[in-house]
Write a protein that holds these residues in place. Sequence first.
Motif, mmCIF file in Angstrom:
data_model
loop_
_atom_site.group_PDB
_atom_site.id
_atom_site.type_symbol
_atom_site.label_atom_id
_atom_site.label_comp_id
_atom_site.label_asym_id
_atom_site.label_seq_id
_atom_site.Cartn_x
_atom_site.Cartn_y
_atom_site.Cartn_z
ATOM 1 N N ALA A 158 0.870 -1.346 0.076
ATOM 2 C CA ALA A 158 -0.093 0.313 -0.014
ATOM 3 C C ALA A 158 0.818 1.275 0.042
ATOM 4 O O ALA A 158 0.557 2.191 -0.832
ATOM 5 N N ILE A 159 1.855 1.334 0.820
ATOM 6 C CA ILE A 159 2.786 2.392 0.876
ATOM 7 C C ILE A 159 3.497 2.605 -0.442
ATOM 8 O O ILE A 159 3.671 3.839 -0.845
ATOM 9 N N MET A 160 3.841 1.624 -1.324
ATOM 10 C CA MET A 160 4.581 1.610 -2.410
ATOM 11 C C MET A 160 3.335 2.156 -3.531
ATOM 12 O O MET A 160 3.928 2.448 -4.635
ATOM 13 N N LYS A 161 2.182 1.788 -3.265
ATOM 14 C CA LYS A 161 0.988 2.016 -4.303
ATOM 15 C C LYS A 161 1.341 1.115 -5.437
ATOM 16 O O LYS A 161 1.242 1.421 -6.784
ATOM 17 N N ILE A 162 1.823 -0.294 -5.290
ATOM 18 C CA ILE A 162 2.100 -1.312 -6.226
ATOM 19 C C ILE A 162 1.018 -1.720 -6.841
ATOM 20 O O ILE A 162 -0.048 -2.088 -6.248
ATOM 21 N N SER A 163 0.993 -2.214 -8.202
ATOM 22 C CA SER A 163 -0.289 -2.440 -8.870
ATOM 23 C C SER A 163 0.194 -4.082 -9.157
ATOM 24 O O SER A 163 -1.067 -4.714 -9.294
ATOM 25 N N ASP A 164 1.178 -4.484 -9.417
ATOM 26 C CA ASP A 164 1.446 -5.816 -9.711
ATOM 27 C C ASP A 164 2.923 -6.297 -9.514
ATOM 28 O O ASP A 164 3.791 -5.357 -8.998
ATOM 29 N N SER A 165 3.302 -7.369 -9.749
ATOM 30 C CA SER A 165 4.381 -7.932 -9.536
ATOM 31 C C SER A 165 5.501 -7.232 -10.392
ATOM 32 O O SER A 165 6.834 -7.127 -9.957
ATOM 33 N N ARG A 166 5.312 -7.005 -11.429
ATOM 34 C CA ARG A 166 6.338 -6.367 -12.452
ATOM 35 C C ARG A 166 6.845 -4.970 -11.805
ATOM 36 O O ARG A 166 8.222 -4.678 -11.865
ATOM 37 N N GLU A 167 5.950 -4.154 -11.307
ATOM 38 C CA GLU A 167 6.419 -2.940 -10.798
ATOM 39 C C GLU A 167 7.173 -3.068 -9.384
ATOM 40 O O GLU A 167 8.054 -2.241 -9.283
ATOM 41 N N LEU A 168 6.679 -4.005 -8.627
ATOM 42 C CA LEU A 168 7.417 -4.335 -7.330
ATOM 43 C C LEU A 168 8.855 -4.767 -7.897
ATOM 44 O O LEU A 168 9.734 -4.433 -7.331
ATOM 45 N N ARG A 169 9.069 -5.666 -8.886
ATOM 46 C CA ARG A 169 10.250 -6.147 -9.166
ATOM 47 C C ARG A 169 11.163 -5.140 -9.728
ATOM 48 O O ARG A 169 12.253 -4.910 -9.369
ATOM 49 N N ALA A 170 10.654 -4.141 -10.243
ATOM 50 C CA ALA A 170 11.175 -3.131 -10.813
ATOM 51 C C ALA A 170 11.946 -2.061 -9.613
ATOM 52 O O ALA A 170 13.000 -1.541 -9.736
#
Length: 413
Positions: free
Chosen positions: A328-340
């Motif tokens: 939530a803090i990162m406002k991540i939408s999917d795993s691709r974004e998190l990996r980046a």
Amino acid sequence: MKLYELTDEERINYLLDNNYINNEQADLLKSRTPLPEDLADSLSENQVGMFGLPYGFATDFTVNGKDYLVPMSIEEPSVIAAASNGAKRIRNSGGFTVSVSDHIVYGQIVLESVTDDTLDLLKQRHDDIVKFANDAHPSLFKRGGGVRSLEFHNYNDMMELEIGVDTVDAMGANIVNTILEKTSKEVAAITGCDVLCSILSNSGVGQLVTAQADVDFDQLSTKMMAGSEVAKRIVQLTKFAQVSVKRAVTHNKGIMNGVDAVVLATGNDFRAQEAAAQAFASQTGKYQPLSNWKIVDGRLHGELIMPVEIGSVGGAISSMPMAQLSLAIMKISDSRELRAVIGSVGLANNLSALRALVTTGIQAGHMSLQSKSLAVTAGAIGIEIELVAAVLNKQRDYSLDNAKKVLKELRNK
């Protein structure tokens, strides 16, 4: 005041006021209770309590044009400071540019007692095996995932079926293992061979991240050294890591400081991440640094290529409140974004470590941030911790004996 000068509660209120978290999540942070007892019991065997790690966040990350605060869970204060420091220098120079491969998890079905016609039988039934594997996990197939490759490898008396599966946003270990175990029964029936094992590989080769950044020389300078000279020394130290395995290991450890801290904060499997990263560093037969720095067009250019073996849904990620809070803090939408984001953190920590090493040395900043921990070890409590740490930083004497001496003098006053 700067974020690191705020109290814990003030930092929580900062997250709340700037819409990184909601009231319920703010209460969770203030409660200092990361897991309900029943959830903890379900996640670990013989569970008797909680082992705490500090939870904070790094600032100033701009990745592919988007700004992030990045939660990190780690016991070493200099890691979060280094991540923010490196990220700010890169942000002031334009930010991170990151490309992410598809999320392919490879699995292996290993056959023994193979015969001369085993390989031909498998090739003839290739499409049937792929269909059976997709049917083994229909919900994954409906979400757009599923089998992307099937290859056969012959090792004399053993045969391997290597299956590449797109697990979408899940880390994928349980998904792939389920597919493999169900598919192995069909394979055994086709070939008449015994199945030695069916298990995913944590190689991470199907989940590569490439993080790049250009850093202006004026972002690298110190009071004693021009930025261009700092850049040249960083390049030279990187070259040394390419010829010295001992240095390459520590070079990569500095990268994994940041990577593992985010992996932990998001409820992911840091053991799998470590295994993938170290295997990738050794893929050429000689252990190599995961990043490279060189001077291009009058700027320091950094590139980090490594597998990032994580997910953003499923398992502990979806069940652990703190993991959900991190996303939530990162406002991540999917795993691709998190990996980046994770790849960017690795490169930021690497930059900070290398810059410190070729200028003031690693201990100058490291020990000043460790001073509070040293004060606690010496027996300081409450306001004493800040006071003792301040004296230690002024004296630049970070021995435990000196910390005890400072505390004793403080109490005598």
